[in-house]
Write a protein that holds these residues in place. Structure first.
Motif, PDB file in Angstrom:
ATOM      1  N   LEU A  44       0.866  -1.173   0.000  1.00 27.34           N
ATOM      2  CA  LEU A  44       0.000   0.000   0.000  1.00 27.34           C
ATOM      3  C   LEU A  44       0.903   1.224   0.000  1.00 27.34           C
ATOM      4  O   LEU A  44       1.784   1.352   0.852  1.00 27.34           O
ATOM      5  N   LEU A  45       0.698   2.099  -0.976  1.00 27.18           N
ATOM      6  CA  LEU A  45       1.544   3.279  -1.147  1.00 27.18           C
ATOM      7  C   LEU A  45       0.714   4.544  -1.080  1.00 27.18           C
ATOM      8  O   LEU A  45      -0.298   4.658  -1.767  1.00 27.18           O
ATOM      9  N   PRO A  46       1.132   5.519  -0.273  1.00 23.35           N
ATOM     10  CA  PRO A  46       0.416   6.796  -0.241  1.00 23.35           C
ATOM     11  C   PRO A  46       0.923   7.717  -1.346  1.00 23.35           C
ATOM     12  O   PRO A  46       2.107   7.706  -1.678  1.00 23.35           O
ATOM     13  N   LEU A  47       0.042   8.474  -1.945  1.00 24.62           N
ATOM     14  CA  LEU A  47       0.404   9.515  -2.906  1.00 24.62           C
ATOM     15  C   LEU A  47       0.195  10.841  -2.196  1.00 24.62           C
ATOM     16  O   LEU A  47      -0.935  11.214  -1.883  1.00 24.62           O
ATOM     17  N   LEU A  48       1.301  11.520  -1.878  1.00 26.37           N
ATOM     18  CA  LEU A  48       1.243  12.776  -1.144  1.00 26.37           C
ATOM     19  C   LEU A  48       1.341  13.949  -2.099  1.00 26.37           C
ATOM     20  O   LEU A  48       2.223  13.980  -2.955  1.00 26.37           O
ATOM     21  N   LEU A  49       0.437  14.877  -1.945  1.00 25.48           N
ATOM     22  CA  LEU A  49       0.463  16.121  -2.697  1.00 25.48           C
ATOM     23  C   LEU A  49       0.288  17.262  -1.717  1.00 25.48           C
ATOM     24  O   LEU A  49      -0.681  17.291  -0.961  1.00 25.48           O
ATOM     25  N   LYS A  50       1.266  18.164  -1.718  1.00 27.83           N
ATOM     26  CA  LYS A  50       1.232  19.329  -0.836  1.00 27.83           C
ATOM     27  C   LYS A  50       0.987  18.926   0.612  1.00 27.83           C
ATOM     28  O   LYS A  50       0.076  19.416   1.265  1.00 27.83           O
ATOM     29  N   ASP A  51       1.821  17.985   1.108  1.00 31.72           N
ATOM     30  CA  ASP A  51       1.812  17.554   2.497  1.00 31.72           C
ATOM     31  C   ASP A  51       0.517  16.869   2.929  1.00 31.72           C
ATOM     32  O   ASP A  51       0.178  16.843   4.103  1.00 31.72           O
ATOM     33  N   LYS A  52      -0.208  16.290   1.993  1.00 32.52           N
ATOM     34  CA  LYS A  52      -1.478  15.655   2.307  1.00 32.52           C
ATOM     35  C   LYS A  52      -1.587  14.369   1.497  1.00 32.52           C
ATOM     36  O   LYS A  52      -1.282  14.356   0.300  1.00 32.52           O
ATOM     37  N   ILE A  53      -2.009  13.274   2.135  1.00 32.61           N
ATOM     38  CA  ILE A  53      -2.229  12.030   1.393  1.00 32.61           C
ATOM     39  C   ILE A  53      -3.522  12.193   0.600  1.00 32.61           C
ATOM     40  O   ILE A  53      -4.591  12.334   1.175  1.00 32.61           O
TER      41      ILE A  53
ATOM     42  N   ARG B  60       8.826  -3.774  -4.444  1.00 32.05           N
ATOM     43  CA  ARG B  60       8.215  -3.668  -3.116  1.00 32.05           C
ATOM     44  C   ARG B  60       9.159  -3.007  -2.130  1.00 32.05           C
ATOM     45  O   ARG B  60       8.768  -2.138  -1.376  1.00 32.05           O
ATOM     46  N   SER B  61      10.440  -3.397  -2.142  1.00 31.52           N
ATOM     47  CA  SER B  61      11.362  -2.784  -1.187  1.00 31.52           C
ATOM     48  C   SER B  61      11.596  -1.320  -1.521  1.00 31.52           C
ATOM     49  O   SER B  61      11.764  -0.490  -0.649  1.00 31.52           O
ATOM     50  N   GLU B  62      11.596  -0.980  -2.798  1.00 33.74           N
ATOM     51  CA  GLU B  62      11.772   0.412  -3.204  1.00 33.74           C
ATOM     52  C   GLU B  62      10.515   1.219  -2.882  1.00 33.74           C
ATOM     53  O   GLU B  62      10.585   2.400  -2.567  1.00 33.74           O
ATOM     54  N   GLU B  63       9.344   0.566  -2.923  1.00 37.30           N
ATOM     55  CA  GLU B  63       8.090   1.255  -2.659  1.00 37.30           C
ATOM     56  C   GLU B  63       8.029   1.791  -1.237  1.00 37.30           C
ATOM     57  O   GLU B  63       7.273   2.704  -0.949  1.00 37.30           O
ATOM     58  N   ARG B  64       8.823   1.256  -0.337  1.00 35.86           N
ATOM     59  CA  ARG B  64       8.810   1.741   1.041  1.00 35.86           C
ATOM     60  C   ARG B  64       9.156   3.229   1.090  1.00 35.86           C
ATOM     61  O   ARG B  64       8.791   3.911   2.025  1.00 35.86           O
ATOM     62  N   ARG B  65       9.876   3.700   0.069  1.00 44.04           N
ATOM     63  CA  ARG B  65      10.291   5.102   0.059  1.00 44.04           C
ATOM     64  C   ARG B  65       9.324   6.010  -0.685  1.00 44.04           C
ATOM     65  O   ARG B  65       9.517   7.206  -0.739  1.00 44.04           O
ATOM     66  N   VAL B  66       8.287   5.461  -1.283  1.00 46.56           N
ATOM     67  CA  VAL B  66       7.399   6.261  -2.121  1.00 46.56           C
ATOM     68  C   VAL B  66       6.600   7.276  -1.323  1.00 46.56           C
ATOM     69  O   VAL B  66       6.093   8.235  -1.864  1.00 46.56           O
ATOM     70  N   GLY B  67       6.521   7.131  -0.012  1.00 44.59           N
ATOM     71  CA  GLY B  67       5.742   8.041   0.802  1.00 44.59           C
ATOM     72  C   GLY B  67       6.297   9.455   0.876  1.00 44.59           C
ATOM     73  O   GLY B  67       5.710  10.307   1.517  1.00 44.59           O
ATOM     74  N   LYS B  68       7.423   9.729   0.231  1.00 43.48           N
ATOM     75  CA  LYS B  68       7.954  11.095   0.236  1.00 43.48           C
ATOM     76  C   LYS B  68       6.976  12.031  -0.475  1.00 43.48           C
ATOM     77  O   LYS B  68       6.323  11.650  -1.437  1.00 43.48           O
ATOM     78  N   GLU B  69       6.949  13.224  -0.032  1.00 40.35           N
ATOM     79  CA  GLU B  69       6.016  14.218  -0.591  1.00 40.35           C
ATOM     80  C   GLU B  69       6.424  14.622  -1.992  1.00 40.35           C
ATOM     81  O   GLU B  69       7.586  14.858  -2.266  1.00 40.35           O
ATOM     82  N   CYS B  70       5.444  14.645  -2.902  1.00 40.69           N
ATOM     83  CA  CYS B  70       5.700  15.169  -4.257  1.00 40.69           C
ATOM     84  C   CYS B  70       5.993  16.665  -4.138  1.00 40.69           C
ATOM     85  O   CYS B  70       5.346  17.364  -3.380  1.00 40.69           O
ATOM     86  N   ARG B  71       6.975  17.088  -4.852  1.00 43.15           N
ATOM     87  CA  ARG B  71       7.304  18.513  -4.820  1.00 43.15           C
ATOM     88  C   ARG B  71       6.549  19.236  -5.935  1.00 43.15           C
ATOM     89  O   ARG B  71       6.493  18.754  -7.034  1.00 43.15           O
ATOM     90  N   SER B  72       5.990  20.370  -5.595  1.00 49.72           N
ATOM     91  CA  SER B  72       5.254  21.114  -6.621  1.00 49.72           C
ATOM     92  C   SER B  72       5.903  22.441  -6.903  1.00 49.72           C
ATOM     93  O   SER B  72       6.813  22.862  -6.279  1.00 49.72           O
TER      94      SER B  72
END
Length: 198
Positions: free
Chosen positions: A157-166, A186-198
């Motif tokens: 399960l991966l969160p998609l963060l936009l402007k500090d909000k899931i 899967r192991s790389e996905e652990r890092r996907v929770g970083k916030e997208c930069r806009s």
């Protein structure tokens, strides 16, 4: 100033603001895909070609999206290259509702499914704001009952963060064929929770 003229100015301003935001959203998703998925591809060729070709195709599809729906669809379609099934849930007001699935016998059945956010993997991902992996028994029991558990019992399960909000959660599993969920991804996905930069 006539009412029609004021309305037209507002409509134009809103259209321009939306266009700027869509371009920013598209670029944020592309950069996040390049940053997070690129290293995971180093060990496994993408379907139909080399690692670089697979990544370039995925990024091109996301960049080609002109609406939020097209961008999210491209993201979801490319997630299934490394898993058997994938689903996207839109998060609003503390609730996650199914938007679309891929790799399921009936992909449209994901639409409007209300994901349990108060326990297990979903609760941990929402709290940590980072991707998480677990077993099917650690995921929403109603989801597993309705759509079936993956053959290897592993889910991501991966969160998609936009402007500090899931704003969305991406679910992935191996589907009916054990081992179809890419372990490197899967192991790389652990890092996907970083916030997208806009």
């Amino acid at each position: 100033m006539p009412e029609n003229s004021a309305e037209e100015i507002v409509r134009t301003a809103v259209a321009q603001a939306l266009e700027r935001q869509l371009a920013s959203f598209r670029e944020s998703v592309v950069q996040e895909v390049l940053r997070e998925v690129g290293p995971a591809l180093s060990g496994k060729p993408a379907a139909g070609g080399s690692n670089a070709a697979g990544l370039q195709k995925a990024v091109s599809r996301i960049q080609a999206g002109t609406t939020q729906k097209e961008i999210l669809r491209a993201l979801l379609d490319n997630t299934v290259l490394y898993s058997g099934r994938a689903a996207l849930f839109v998060v609003k007001g503390g609730a996650a509702t199914g938007w679309q699935g891929t790799g399921f016998p009936n992909n449209d059945s994901i639409k409007d499914f209300a994901l349990d956010m108060n326990s297990g993997l979903a609760e941990r991902v929402m709290s940590s704001r980072a991707a998480g992996n677990g077993s099917a028994s650690d995921f929403d029991h109603a989801f597993v009952s309705r759509f079936g558990a993956p053959a290897d019992d592993k889910v991501s399960l991966l969160p998609l963060l936009l402007k500090d909000k899931i704003s969305a959660l991406i679910y992935a599993d191996g589907g009916s064929q054990a081992g179809a969920l890419d372990a490197a991804a899967r192991s790389e996905e652990r890092r996907v929770g970083k916030e997208c930069r806009s």
